[in-house]
Write a protein that holds these residues in place. Sequence first.
Motif, mmCIF file in Angstrom:
data_model
loop_
_atom_site.group_PDB
_atom_site.id
_atom_site.type_symbol
_atom_site.label_atom_id
_atom_site.label_comp_id
_atom_site.label_asym_id
_atom_site.label_seq_id
_atom_site.Cartn_x
_atom_site.Cartn_y
_atom_site.Cartn_z
ATOM 1 N N SER A 3 -1.499 -14.978 17.055
ATOM 2 C CA SER A 3 -2.920 -15.268 16.880
ATOM 3 C C SER A 3 -3.383 -16.187 18.018
ATOM 4 O O SER A 3 -2.926 -17.317 18.134
ATOM 5 N N ASP A 8 -15.871 -18.148 19.700
ATOM 6 C CA ASP A 8 -16.649 -17.288 18.811
ATOM 7 C C ASP A 8 -18.157 -17.437 19.036
ATOM 8 O O ASP A 8 -18.720 -18.504 18.823
ATOM 9 N N TYR A 71 -16.259 -9.806 20.931
ATOM 10 C CA TYR A 71 -15.683 -10.235 19.650
ATOM 11 C C TYR A 71 -16.781 -10.481 18.617
ATOM 12 O O TYR A 71 -16.547 -10.408 17.422
ATOM 13 N N ASP A 95 -11.134 -7.754 19.981
ATOM 14 C CA ASP A 95 -10.579 -8.897 20.696
ATOM 15 C C ASP A 95 -9.960 -8.380 22.002
ATOM 16 O O ASP A 95 -9.155 -7.427 21.974
ATOM 17 N N TYR A 98 -6.413 -7.602 22.108
ATOM 18 C CA TYR A 98 -5.939 -6.452 21.314
ATOM 19 C C TYR A 98 -6.952 -5.317 21.454
ATOM 20 O O TYR A 98 -7.625 -4.946 20.497
ATOM 21 N N ALA A 258 -3.623 -2.969 15.744
ATOM 22 C CA ALA A 258 -2.588 -3.617 14.924
ATOM 23 C C ALA A 258 -1.191 -3.098 15.269
ATOM 24 O O ALA A 258 -0.256 -3.877 15.440
ATOM 25 N N GLN A 278 -4.060 0.706 8.542
ATOM 26 C CA GLN A 278 -5.181 -0.217 8.784
ATOM 27 C C GLN A 278 -6.493 0.579 8.878
ATOM 28 O O GLN A 278 -6.515 1.664 9.449
ATOM 29 N N ARG A 290 -11.802 -5.712 14.940
ATOM 30 C CA ARG A 290 -11.235 -7.064 14.900
ATOM 31 C C ARG A 290 -10.207 -7.128 13.779
ATOM 32 O O ARG A 290 -10.431 -6.596 12.683
ATOM 33 N N LEU A 291 -9.106 -7.783 14.045
ATOM 34 C CA LEU A 291 -8.018 -7.771 13.068
ATOM 35 C C LEU A 291 -8.163 -8.872 12.036
ATOM 36 O O LEU A 291 -7.766 -8.709 10.884
ATOM 37 N N GLU A 292 -8.755 -9.993 12.425
ATOM 38 C CA GLU A 292 -8.775 -11.115 11.492
ATOM 39 C C GLU A 292 -10.122 -11.316 10.850
ATOM 40 O O GLU A 292 -10.266 -12.122 9.963
ATOM 41 N N LYS A 293 -11.112 -10.609 11.313
ATOM 42 C CA LYS A 293 -12.451 -10.935 10.871
ATOM 43 C C LYS A 293 -13.206 -9.669 10.513
ATOM 44 O O LYS A 293 -13.215 -8.703 11.246
ATOM 45 N N ARG A 294 -13.829 -9.642 9.374
ATOM 46 C CA ARG A 294 -14.729 -8.547 9.026
ATOM 47 C C ARG A 294 -15.992 -9.163 8.476
ATOM 48 O O ARG A 294 -15.947 -9.883 7.499
#
Length: 295
Positions: A3, A8, A71, A95, A98, A258, A278, A290-294
């Motif tokens: 991470s 942001d 992002y 991101d 990624y 991912a 995913q 985005r992997l961590e945020k929706r």
Amino acid sequence: MKSIPVCDYEGSDYQTSFWEQGARRYEDAVEAVALRRLLPAGGKRLLELGAGAGRNTPRYQGFEEITLVDYSHTQLQQARQRLGDSPRYRYVAADIYYLPFSAGVFDAATMIRTLHHMVEPRLALEQVRRTLQRDAVFILEYANKQNLKAILRYLLRRQSWNPFSPEPVEFAPLNFDFHPATVREWLKVSGFVIERQLTVSHFRVDLLKRLLPLSLLVAMDSLAQWTGNLWQLTPSVFARCRAVGTFATGQGFFRCPACGQEGLADTPPEILCPSCGQRYPVRDGIYDFRLEKRR
Ligand SMILES: C[S@@+](CC[C@H](N)C(=O)[O-])C[C@H]1O[C@@H](n2cnc3c(N)ncnc32)[C@H](O)[C@@H]1O
Ligand SMILES: [Zn+2]
């Protein structure tokens, strides 16, 4: 999965406060000159990294398809309002570390005022390189720590960090200035050769911007930009690079950020990775990888 912190811009009014109300017509105009000088006449697919609200996107005239990556979902919403829903534009919340694209899908890329937010700049450049075809053009803008103002402040002991040393300086959280030699080295090891460097914003001084007509400042900067291959003492540097070395053969357009599976089917309102399961939503015409945020 590692991470890495991201600067942001979600919910930020950056485009209005920084550009439109921030007395930065000079900076915008000289960046436009540099882009005009460095961009190829045209091409098929251009990737714009850290596109924000799409300030520069209309400048990529000659390209058939432009993919805007940022992002921040809200920045992309603003870009979409500005540019519209033409099939020429694809809006992707992702991101840079990624990137959700298969190997070699773009024949050009730009990254303007974005590398300075990268805590792992080399990793970011390697990701960009992976998505590019052989001989693709990559235009990178970065913030230069070895600029005249920083040198003067250092010599007058009003600044503790050394503008000549190779390591990045984090002058505010997740805001970095880089040494040109260090950026050149990162580009080299990431599989790029630099074809041309332009130094930009020679006259970024409030007093000058207030006293001199904009057209004169822009004309003077346009001339001075050509010294960019010789020395770099401006706060901003543009480099036109070319992707070289070995290239992997990719499959399809989208790739799962991912697990790395390529060739994901483009099936709005949701894209499913058959390999890891995913799911990536597509909302308001914006793909969300985005992997961590929706949001
Ligand atoms: C200073 S703005 C520049 C916007 C635009 N390129 C311009 O010049 O007007 C930087 C942009 O980079 C985006 N950004 C920062 N870190 C990112 C990351 N890790 N992945 C994708 N976008 C990122 C921010 O959301 C922001 O919109
Ligand atoms: Zn996957």
